[in-house]
Scaffold this motif. Structure first.
Motif, PDB file in Angstrom:
ATOM      1  N   ILE A   3       0.823  -1.214   0.000  1.00 49.04           N
ATOM      2  CA  ILE A   3       0.000   0.000   0.000  1.00 49.04           C
ATOM      3  C   ILE A   3       0.856   1.263   0.000  1.00 49.04           C
ATOM      4  O   ILE A   3       0.357   2.350  -0.260  1.00 49.04           O
ATOM      5  N   ASN A  10      -2.223   2.723  -2.165  1.00 48.73           N
ATOM      6  CA  ASN A  10      -3.191   3.789  -1.953  1.00 48.73           C
ATOM      7  C   ASN A  10      -2.746   4.773  -0.870  1.00 48.73           C
ATOM      8  O   ASN A  10      -3.419   5.738  -0.611  1.00 48.73           O
ATOM      9  N   GLU A  11      -1.618   4.498  -0.224  1.00 48.28           N
ATOM     10  CA  GLU A  11      -1.112   5.437   0.767  1.00 48.28           C
ATOM     11  C   GLU A  11      -0.074   6.355   0.153  1.00 48.28           C
ATOM     12  O   GLU A  11      -0.190   7.556   0.248  1.00 48.28           O
ATOM     13  N   GLN A  49      -1.641  -1.978  -7.999  1.00 49.10           N
ATOM     14  CA  GLN A  49      -2.851  -1.184  -7.877  1.00 49.10           C
ATOM     15  C   GLN A  49      -3.285  -1.033  -6.433  1.00 49.10           C
ATOM     16  O   GLN A  49      -4.130  -0.213  -6.116  1.00 49.10           O
ATOM     17  N   SER A  50      -2.685  -1.799  -5.547  1.00 45.84           N
ATOM     18  CA  SER A  50      -3.018  -1.719  -4.127  1.00 45.84           C
ATOM     19  C   SER A  50      -2.414  -0.488  -3.466  1.00 45.84           C
ATOM     20  O   SER A  50      -2.818  -0.106  -2.370  1.00 45.84           O
TER      21      SER A  50
END
Length: 183
Positions: free
Chosen positions: A115, A138-139, A135-136
């Motif tokens: 992430i 997100n941070e 695609q993971s």
């Protein structure tokens, strides 16, 4: 160079797992052990590892910690990360800030639970095509202070927020200079 993989039934010492003597000493020391001690289950079940500013140049063998969720290797002298990093399938946060990396292995794309990744302050000029698999993330994806001259064409379909600007060459410069980067 091949990395030895520790199997549950094997007894391997830190010195055997980590070919670089300094790396073996640092990692053994993190567990209050010495390099000739066997890496037991209490060591192997480690989920977080902070190895910031330890003077590491080679982390060959780190992939033995398959339960890692957080790995901080920032502010060392690491010049390369082996393909075996892709075996750390539970990894969520990877910090490689402020090293001497010139490339990132394609196996980085196997870290589908990642992430956040910080690759800033290295010497990267090319990013692997497999980075688009992440695609993971997100941070954060921090690529600041690089001279990226080549981005994978498919990278354009991904959207990441970068914490700083990237020096880049070619047609993607306008995209890279935006705060919300669509590369």
């Amino acid at each position: 160079m091949t990395t030895s993989f520790l199997k549950a039934e094997e007894t391997v010492t830190f010195a055997q797992q980590f070919p670089n003597v300094h790396t073996a000493e640092v990692i053994a020391g993190e567990f209050g052990k010495n390099v000739n001690d066997v890496m037991d289950q209490s060591v192997l079940s480690c989920t977080e590892f902070d190895l910031e500013q330890k003077g590491l140049a080679d982390v060959t063998g780190i992939d033995v910690f398959t339960n890692l969720q957080y790995l901080n290797l920032s502010s060392n002298q690491i010049t390369s990360i082996l393909e075996s990093i892709g075996k750390l399938s539970d990894l969520q946060i990877l910090n490689l800030l402020d090293n001497q990396l010139t490339n990132v292995p394609e196996s980085i794309g196997n870290l589908t639970g990642l992430i956040g990744i910080d690759l800033s302050n290295n010497h990267l000029s090319v990013l692997p095509l497999s980075l688009i698999k992440l695609q993971s993330i997100n941070e954060y994806l921090n690529l600041s202070n690089q001279t990226i001259s080549l981005l994978p064409k498919d990278f354009i379909t991904q959207s990441f927020t970068l914490t700083s600007s990237i020096t880049a060459m070619g047609e993607v410069v306008p995209h890279l200079l935006a705060e919300q980067v669509i590369v």
